[in-house]
Each structure stands twice: as structure tokens, then as C-alpha cells.
Design a protein around this motif. Structure first.
Motif, PDB file in Angstrom:
ATOM      1  N   GLY A  96       0.783  -1.230   0.000  1.00  0.00           N
ATOM      2  CA  GLY A  96       0.000   0.000   0.000  1.00  0.00           C
ATOM      3  C   GLY A  96       0.811   1.274   0.000  1.00  0.00           C
ATOM      4  O   GLY A  96       0.322   2.337   0.414  1.00  0.00           O
ATOM      5  N   PHE A  97       2.046   1.202  -0.470  1.00  0.00           N
ATOM      6  CA  PHE A  97       2.901   2.389  -0.563  1.00  0.00           C
ATOM      7  C   PHE A  97       3.062   2.805  -2.027  1.00  0.00           C
ATOM      8  O   PHE A  97       2.834   2.014  -2.946  1.00  0.00           O
ATOM      9  CB  PHE A  97       4.290   2.118   0.027  1.00  0.00           C
ATOM     10  N   THR A  98       3.474   4.050  -2.222  1.00  0.00           N
ATOM     11  CA  THR A  98       3.758   4.563  -3.560  1.00  0.00           C
ATOM     12  C   THR A  98       5.211   5.037  -3.605  1.00  0.00           C
ATOM     13  O   THR A  98       5.621   5.851  -2.773  1.00  0.00           O
ATOM     14  CB  THR A  98       2.837   5.747  -3.912  1.00  0.00           C
ATOM     15  N   PRO A  99       6.024   4.527  -4.553  1.00  0.00           N
ATOM     16  CA  PRO A  99       7.417   4.982  -4.644  1.00  0.00           C
ATOM     17  C   PRO A  99       7.545   6.296  -5.404  1.00  0.00           C
ATOM     18  O   PRO A  99       6.872   6.505  -6.417  1.00  0.00           O
ATOM     19  CB  PRO A  99       8.100   3.837  -5.404  1.00  0.00           C
ATOM     20  N   LEU A 100       8.388   7.176  -4.902  1.00  0.00           N
ATOM     21  CA  LEU A 100       8.759   8.405  -5.615  1.00  0.00           C
ATOM     22  C   LEU A 100      10.175   8.193  -6.138  1.00  0.00           C
ATOM     23  O   LEU A 100      11.121   8.119  -5.354  1.00  0.00           O
ATOM     24  CB  LEU A 100       8.716   9.618  -4.679  1.00  0.00           C
ATOM     25  N   VAL A 101      10.324   8.080  -7.450  1.00  0.00           N
ATOM     26  CA  VAL A 101      11.604   7.710  -8.053  1.00  0.00           C
ATOM     27  C   VAL A 101      12.389   8.950  -8.473  1.00  0.00           C
ATOM     28  O   VAL A 101      11.875   9.821  -9.178  1.00  0.00           O
ATOM     29  CB  VAL A 101      11.389   6.801  -9.279  1.00  0.00           C
ATOM     30  N   CYS A 102      13.649   9.013  -8.036  1.00  0.00           N
ATOM     31  CA  CYS A 102      14.543  10.121  -8.393  1.00  0.00           C
ATOM     32  C   CYS A 102      15.802   9.543  -9.038  1.00  0.00           C
ATOM     33  O   CYS A 102      16.509   8.739  -8.423  1.00  0.00           O
ATOM     34  CB  CYS A 102      14.932  10.925  -7.150  1.00  0.00           C
ATOM     35  N   ASN A 103      16.087   9.949 -10.280  1.00  0.00           N
ATOM     36  CA  ASN A 103      17.258   9.476 -11.008  1.00  0.00           C
ATOM     37  C   ASN A 103      18.366  10.519 -10.928  1.00  0.00           C
ATOM     38  O   ASN A 103      18.214  11.634 -11.424  1.00  0.00           O
ATOM     39  CB  ASN A 103      16.890   9.208 -12.472  1.00  0.00           C
ATOM     40  N   THR A 104      19.487  10.172 -10.312  1.00  0.00           N
ATOM     41  CA  THR A 104      20.564  11.156 -10.130  1.00  0.00           C
ATOM     42  C   THR A 104      21.501  11.242 -11.324  1.00  0.00           C
ATOM     43  O   THR A 104      22.339  12.140 -11.381  1.00  0.00           O
ATOM     44  CB  THR A 104      21.413  10.799  -8.896  1.00  0.00           C
ATOM     45  N   ASN A 105      21.390  10.299 -12.250  1.00  0.00           N
ATOM     46  CA  ASN A 105      22.271  10.283 -13.429  1.00  0.00           C
ATOM     47  C   ASN A 105      23.741  10.279 -13.015  1.00  0.00           C
ATOM     48  O   ASN A 105      24.582  10.918 -13.637  1.00  0.00           O
ATOM     49  CB  ASN A 105      21.982  11.490 -14.336  1.00  0.00           C
ATOM     50  N   ASN A 106      24.031   9.535 -11.928  1.00  0.00           N
ATOM     51  CA  ASN A 106      25.403   9.391 -11.418  1.00  0.00           C
ATOM     52  C   ASN A 106      26.031  10.718 -10.995  1.00  0.00           C
ATOM     53  O   ASN A 106      27.251  10.877 -11.050  1.00  0.00           O
ATOM     54  CB  ASN A 106      26.305   8.703 -12.453  1.00  0.00           C
TER      55      ASN A 106
END
Length: 242
Positions: A96-106
């Protein structure tokens, strides 16, 4: 003049249902047994007619639960990262959770930016596939006191759960297998090592294994694994030399 209709509020629902905001809040929070059948019906019709959709963020903050999990990924184009994302999303959905995805691009600076951003959203936990966080980032992580899991990364002197493999054993097993198969020239190809200690572990294990065998030609090269042309050039150059 902006012709976009204003988003309906809980006050609009209460007015349309001819009741107070408290009754509407009870309806939205699942306390419908405290309302009469007539009142429940009026609120339900008002919500449908107005197409009212409550702000999940606002409701979560009010309850102290956002049901959000922050996910900081070093490189979203990496096939490994894609598999990690898929697994985390499935686990979040199940609970029942929602992920917030952040891509740092290294980029280390992007890690710090996204860390602050996720804390502002009051996520309930963070999963980090870090590039190589500096002291400033580590201090922010420790001060956040959030439940945290590191993916395929180890941070010295930082007490935190980590999900990954035994990099030394994996690299040793792979190298021994190639030697047993009779290969006499081996190339260790990796993403840029940078400050990623798990990559350094694999390279050290590769070299240590070769140190126990004589007559094996070995080299190592670093290149982003999504740059196919650079990889092809690296392999051709290695073959041409050996």
C-alpha cells in the motif's frame, strides 16, 4: 482570463450535500457508520457530481502517514536499476505504498538535491542506490532518522540495512571459472569506478584471483555500460592486443 475550472474543495462537497465539512471528512476517512443513510447518500452524490478527489498528500500529512517511499537511483538506464525498480514497485504496491523515483544520473550533487526533496515530501522511508555520497549527504541521511535501505552500496561507518551480493565472492567465482575454461586473456570491464566501493571490491577480487595464477594476461577498463559504441571499441582494442 483563465477558463480552467477551479478544483472542487471539501467545502463545495459539504455545501452540495447540505451538511458540514466534519461529516464529509468522516465519510472520506471511512467513518461512514457514524452517518445516517440519507447523509451518506447525499455526500456520495455530491462527490460524484462535483468529481471531487481529495488530496492524498494533504490527508496523509494530517494523519502523519504519507504512504510514500523515496527511491534514489544512480542510473535509471542501467538494466540492474530497471530490475531493482520493478521489485521495489511491486513490494510497495503489495504493502500500500507509492514509490517516488529520483534518477541522479550518477551525479553526487543530484543525490543531495533529491534527498532534501524527498524529506520535504515527508516520505516514510528511503531506498538509496547511491553513487558515492560525501560527508554532507551522509550527515543529512543520519539526521533524517528515516528507515533506510542501501542497494548495492556500502557506506563506511554508516549503520544501515543493505541489499546486495557478496561482491568479492562473485568476482572471484567468475574469474576462477574463466581461468578453468582455459582463457588466457581476461578483461575486467566496469562502469567508471569513481567512489563506488562495491565496484572497487569486484576489481580487487579480480586482481587478487589472478595473483594466484601465472601466465594470465589481464586488463581492466572503465566505460558507461549504456554506451555500446565505446564498449565495442574497448573490446576490439583488447582483442587486437591479445
Amino acid at each position: 482570463m483563465n477558463g480552467k475550472a477551479a478544483r472542487p474543495t471539501i467545502s463545495d462537497v459539504a455545501k452540495a450535500a447540505k451538511t458540514g465539512k466534519t461529516s464529509v471528512s468522516r465519510y472520506l476517512n471511512g467513518e461512514q457508520n457514524a452517518l445516517s443513510d440519507d447523509l451518506r447518500g447525499r455526500i456520495e452524490r455530491a462527490i460524484a457530481e462535483l468529481d471531487y478527489r481529495p488530496s492524498q498528500m494533504a490527508r496523509g500529512l494530517k494523519r502523519g502517514r504519507t504512504r510514500l517511499i523515496g527511491l534514489i537511483i544512480a542510473d535509471i538506464t542501467n538494466p540492474y536499476s530497471v530490475d531493482v525498480l520493478s521489485g521495489i514497485e511491486a513490494a510497495c504496491r503489495e504493502k500500500g505504498f507509492t514509490p517516488l523515483v529520483c534518477n541522479t544520473n550518477n551525479e553526487v550533487d543530484q543525490e543531495l538535491h533529491y534527498l532534501d526533496l524527498l524529506r520535504s515530501y515527508q516520505v516514510e522511508g528511503i531506498v538509496v542506490n547511491a553513487v558515492g555520497m560525501r560527508e554532507e549527504g551522509l550527515n543529512r541521511l543520519q539526521q533524517s532518522a528515516l528507515p533506510m535501505v542501501l542497494i548495492d552500496r556500502k557506506i563506511p561507518d554508516f549503520a544501515c540495512d543493505m541489499v546486495g551480493l557478496d561482491n568479492i565472492q562473485a568476482a572471484t567465482t567468475a574469474t576462477e571459472h574463466l581461468i578453468e575454461q582455459g582463457f588466457e586473456a581476461l578483461l575486467f570491464l566496469s562502469e567508471p569506478l569513481g567512489m563506488v566501493n562495491t565496484r572497487h571490491e569486484r576489481l580487487r577480487a579480480f586482481r587478487s584471483t589472478l595473483g594466484r595464477h601465472s601466465g594470465i594476461i589481464a586488463e581492466n577498463a572503465e566505460t558507461p555500460l549504456h554506451e555500446a559504441e565505446r564498449i565495442d571499441n574497448t573490446l576490439r582494442e583488447f582483442h587486437s592486443r591479445h
